[in-house]
Motif scaffolding. Sequence first.
Motif, PDB file in Angstrom:
ATOM      1  N   GLU A 281       0.649  -1.146  -0.109  1.00 39.08           N
ATOM      2  CA  GLU A 281       0.123   0.073  -0.047  1.00 39.08           C
ATOM      3  C   GLU A 281       0.718   1.341   0.207  1.00 39.08           C
ATOM      4  N   THR A 282       0.409   2.385  -0.612  1.00 38.63           N
ATOM      5  CA  THR A 282       0.927   3.552  -0.632  1.00 38.63           C
ATOM      6  C   THR A 282       0.075   4.786  -0.155  1.00 38.63           C
ATOM      7  N   ASP A 283       0.524   5.753  -0.310  1.00 37.58           N
ATOM      8  CA  ASP A 283      -0.342   7.031  -0.031  1.00 37.58           C
ATOM      9  C   ASP A 283      -1.243   7.143  -0.976  1.00 37.58           C
ATOM     10  N   ARG A 284      -1.105   6.830  -1.983  1.00 37.85           N
ATOM     11  CA  ARG A 284      -2.286   6.903  -3.388  1.00 37.85           C
ATOM     12  C   ARG A 284      -3.379   5.755  -2.955  1.00 37.85           C
ATOM     13  N   THR A 285      -2.799   4.776  -2.594  1.00 39.76           N
ATOM     14  CA  THR A 285      -3.726   3.343  -2.219  1.00 39.76           C
ATOM     15  C   THR A 285      -4.611   3.999  -1.069  1.00 39.76           C
ATOM     16  N   ARG A 286      -3.923   4.659  -0.124  1.00 39.42           N
ATOM     17  CA  ARG A 286      -5.117   5.062   0.947  1.00 39.42           C
ATOM     18  C   ARG A 286      -6.070   6.072   0.468  1.00 39.42           C
ATOM     19  N   GLU A 287      -5.520   6.984  -0.457  1.00 39.93           N
ATOM     20  CA  GLU A 287      -6.483   8.042  -0.897  1.00 39.93           C
ATOM     21  C   GLU A 287      -7.630   7.294  -1.711  1.00 39.93           C
ATOM     22  N   VAL A 288      -7.405   6.386  -2.487  1.00 39.04           N
ATOM     23  CA  VAL A 288      -8.439   5.662  -3.341  1.00 39.04           C
ATOM     24  C   VAL A 288      -9.150   4.753  -2.396  1.00 39.04           C
ATOM     25  N   ARG A 289      -8.648   4.353  -1.424  1.00 34.61           N
ATOM     26  CA  ARG A 289      -9.499   3.668  -0.204  1.00 34.61           C
ATOM     27  C   ARG A 289     -10.676   4.728   0.163  1.00 34.61           C
TER      28      ARG A 289
END
Length: 161
Positions: free
Chosen positions: A72-80
């Motif tokens: 997971e990345t910062d972008r992954t967390r944003e999409v979640r």
Amino acid sequence: MAGTGRLFAVDWGDKRIGLAISDELGMLASPVGILTRRAGKRPPLAELMRQAEELGATGYIFGLPLDPAGAETDRTREVREIAAKLAGRQALPIRLVDERFTTSSALRSIREQGGSTRGRKGDVDAMAACVLLESVLRAGAQGVELGELVENVAGDAGDGA
């Protein structure tokens, strides 16, 4: 989710959101354009929902941007977070599906069709959403459901965006 109508794929990016839709039979995916994101502005969830409704979508597929190792990345967390907000605002099912390598596949596909990718970032983003959706449709045709379902958490009605 596969075979249950038209799926609306979303490739969430910093500047553009690529979009694609499937046919009613869940066999074909077509790019349907992009939404432009504006820095410092709320995510365009209302426009996303409007387009999904206009296209007759019965569910969403969001690309989950994991790093090359699958972390997971910062972008992954944003999409979640975006998917959770969307789940709180409407009733269609939302699945998060690994989108690694969709952009490179989209670039390759455009080049194989004899096209140039120069100045066509929006086309590439929409095609990346299409590549993502095609992988979901192929898996669904084999009885496999990719990704994870986003739960609509009671009390999380979003931020009014």
